[in-house]
Scaffold this motif. Structure first.
Motif, PDB file in Angstrom:
ATOM      1  N   THR A 173     -10.943   5.292   5.018  1.00 38.02           N
ATOM      2  CA  THR A 173      -9.617   5.739   5.443  1.00 38.02           C
ATOM      3  C   THR A 173      -9.610   7.252   5.591  1.00 38.02           C
ATOM      4  OG1 THR A 173      -8.557   3.904   4.283  1.00 38.02           O
ATOM      5  CG2 THR A 173      -7.162   5.783   4.856  1.00 38.02           C
ATOM      6  N   ASN A 175      -6.951  10.428   6.182  1.00 37.46           N
ATOM      7  CA  ASN A 175      -5.550  10.860   6.178  1.00 37.46           C
ATOM      8  C   ASN A 175      -5.468  12.346   6.492  1.00 37.46           C
ATOM      9  OD1 ASN A 175      -5.926   9.137   3.333  1.00 37.46           O
ATOM     10  ND2 ASN A 175      -4.374   8.302   4.697  1.00 37.46           N
ATOM     11  N   GLU A 209      -1.880  10.343  -3.826  1.00 44.54           N
ATOM     12  CA  GLU A 209      -1.288   9.016  -3.612  1.00 44.54           C
ATOM     13  C   GLU A 209      -1.324   8.587  -2.149  1.00 44.54           C
ATOM     14  OE1 GLU A 209       2.609   9.015  -5.323  1.00 44.54           O
ATOM     15  OE2 GLU A 209       1.868   9.420  -7.356  1.00 44.54           O
ATOM     16  N   GLY A 211      -1.847   6.790   1.208  1.00 45.37           N
ATOM     17  CA  GLY A 211      -2.046   5.366   1.476  1.00 45.37           C
ATOM     18  C   GLY A 211      -2.886   5.133   2.712  1.00 45.37           C
ATOM     19  N   ASN A 212      -2.494   4.164   3.527  1.00 44.76           N
ATOM     20  CA  ASN A 212      -3.290   3.804   4.699  1.00 44.76           C
ATOM     21  C   ASN A 212      -2.867   4.520   5.979  1.00 44.76           C
ATOM     22  OD1 ASN A 212      -4.896   1.948   3.251  1.00 44.76           O
ATOM     23  ND2 ASN A 212      -3.327   0.357   3.467  1.00 44.76           N
TER      24      ASN A 212
END
Length: 241
Positions: A173, A175, A209, A211-212
């Motif tokens: 992933t 981000n 924290e 996420g996706n």
């Protein structure tokens, strides 16, 4: 359960330091990398959780020739990589002194692409599951007051967007934290609206924290500003500072 490891590149930034404390609270092993290892070592020594979990390493984002050796000599391969290196020169200064422009390009984009390419292409590191980059709302639209800095952040964001697609099949992933004004040593002395200032730990929470989703904009005010900037007509953008 195997304890995860995070590599923080540009670990002397205020956001990175706050993220170190949050990762330590979660039990992560931390490889904290920066040019100023003395300051970073002092920070680690002042926080008991980091003394056990953090290793301080020398890393120069602008020295791309050193990146392969830096990565090869890591104590262990990371599960998570956070690129937080930053450098700011005022737009007028950067316009008149290309060295300032080049330094921002090297720290925010060239150096980032160099080290993250090396990390992403390491097929032997099966544990890599996330790469996070710290970008800026300054990169959303070109504005006359900071377009050189903003252009380097825009390029970084676009690189991460493509890297996310490239690594998707490998279940890694990617981000990007698109942040507004952060109360930090980099913005100290700038005349910024107090109502829009964000604390480093608030951004660090978004990092730890993550996420996706790809683009993460911390703070509801900045989410609104981000969306307005994206759709604002050019004639109105031209009137912005």
């Amino acid at each position: 359960m195997q304890r995860k490891t995070v590599l923080l590149l540009g670990a002397n930034s205020d956001v990175a330091k706050a993220a170190m404390l949050r990762y330590a609270a979660k039990g992560f092993r931390i490889m904290a990398a920066s040019r100023n290892t003395d300051v970073l070592s002092s920070f680690v020594s002042q926080h008991p959780p980091l003394r056990e979990l953090a290793t301080v390493l020398y890393f120069d984002a602008a020295d791309v020739d050193s990146h392969a050796a830096f990565y090869a000599q890591l104590p262990e391969k990371p599960h998570i990589v956070v690129y937080a290196a930053g450098y700011l020169r005022h737009n007028e200064e950067a316009l008149q002194d290309f060295a300032g422009s080049l330094q921002m390009m090297q720290v925010h984009y060239i150096g980032a692409v160099s080290i993250l390419n090396i990390i992403a292409m390491d097929k032997e590191n099966a544990r890599l599951d996330r790469i996070i980059g710290l970008s800026s709302l300054s990169g959303v639209r070109g504005r006359k007051s900071n377009f050189i800095y903003g252009s380097t952040k825009s390029a970084f964001t676009q690189y991460l967007a493509g890297l996310r697609q490239y690594l998707f099949k490998g279940r890694v992933t990617v981000n990007v934290i698109v942040a507004g004004y952060i109360r930090s040593k980099m913005t100290a002395g700038l005349n910024l609206p107090e109502s829009l200032m964000l604390e480093p730990d608030f951004i660090a929470k978004a990092v730890v924290e993550a996420g996706n989703g790809f683009i993460i904009v911390p703070g509801f005010k900045w989410k609104i500003i981000y969306n307005i900037l994206r759709i604002m007509p050019e004639r109105l953008v031209a009137k912005l500072p």
